[in-house]
Design a protein around this motif. Structure first.
Motif, short mmCIF file in Angstrom:
data_model
loop_
_atom_site.label_atom_id
_atom_site.label_comp_id
_atom_site.label_asym_id
_atom_site.label_seq_id
_atom_site.Cartn_x
_atom_site.Cartn_y
_atom_site.Cartn_z
N VAL A 192 -2.29 -6.39 3.86
CA VAL A 192 -1.40 -5.99 2.71
C VAL A 192 -1.01 -4.81 2.87
N LEU A 221 3.17 -4.43 1.97
CA LEU A 221 3.56 -3.29 1.04
C LEU A 221 4.61 -2.16 1.83
N LEU A 273 1.47 4.70 -1.79
CA LEU A 273 1.40 3.45 -2.60
C LEU A 273 0.84 2.59 -1.30
N GLY A 294 -2.89 0.63 -1.84
CA GLY A 294 -2.92 -0.69 -1.84
C GLY A 294 -3.88 -1.26 -1.01
N THR A 305 -7.42 -3.12 -2.00
CA THR A 305 -7.72 -4.54 -1.34
C THR A 305 -9.14 -4.39 -0.97
#
Length: 98
Positions: free
Chosen positions: A71, A75, A84, A88, A92
């Motif tokens: 992830v 991103l 960010l 993220g 997750t």
């Protein structure tokens, strides 16, 4: 007084090897292939520091860390801010462990 001298001495011994390369490397001219190789070192070091942590987020379940790492990669590929990307990946892993 002796303690103060020891602290100053230790700070100088630590500071000098860190400051000298900043001034010396600035004046050196490297070949283009050396510059490309040197520019890749921070990414390699970051990967070497992060990958073991990804694999041991939950010792019994390495897939949780791997999914969180994937992830983060996705991103980051979209060019999001580093904060960010980290949020993220943390979200997750948090959602997967609930």
């Amino acid at each position: 007084m002796t303690i103060l001298l020891i602290i100053i001495g230790m700070s100088l011994v630590t500071m000098i090897p860190r400051v000298i390369p900043a001034f010396v490397v600035e004046k050196l001219q490297f070949r283009p292939w050396i510059n490309r190789w040197l520019s890749a070192i921070p990414y390699a070091a970051l990967g070497a520091l992060i990958f073991p942590g990804i694999m041991t987020v939950i010792p019994d379940q390495p897939m949780v860390g791997i999914v969180g790492g994937i992830v983060a990669i996705v991103l980051a590929t979209f060019g999001l801010n580093v904060v960010l990307v980290v949020i993220g990946a943390i979200a997750t892993v948090f959602l997967m462990t609930m």
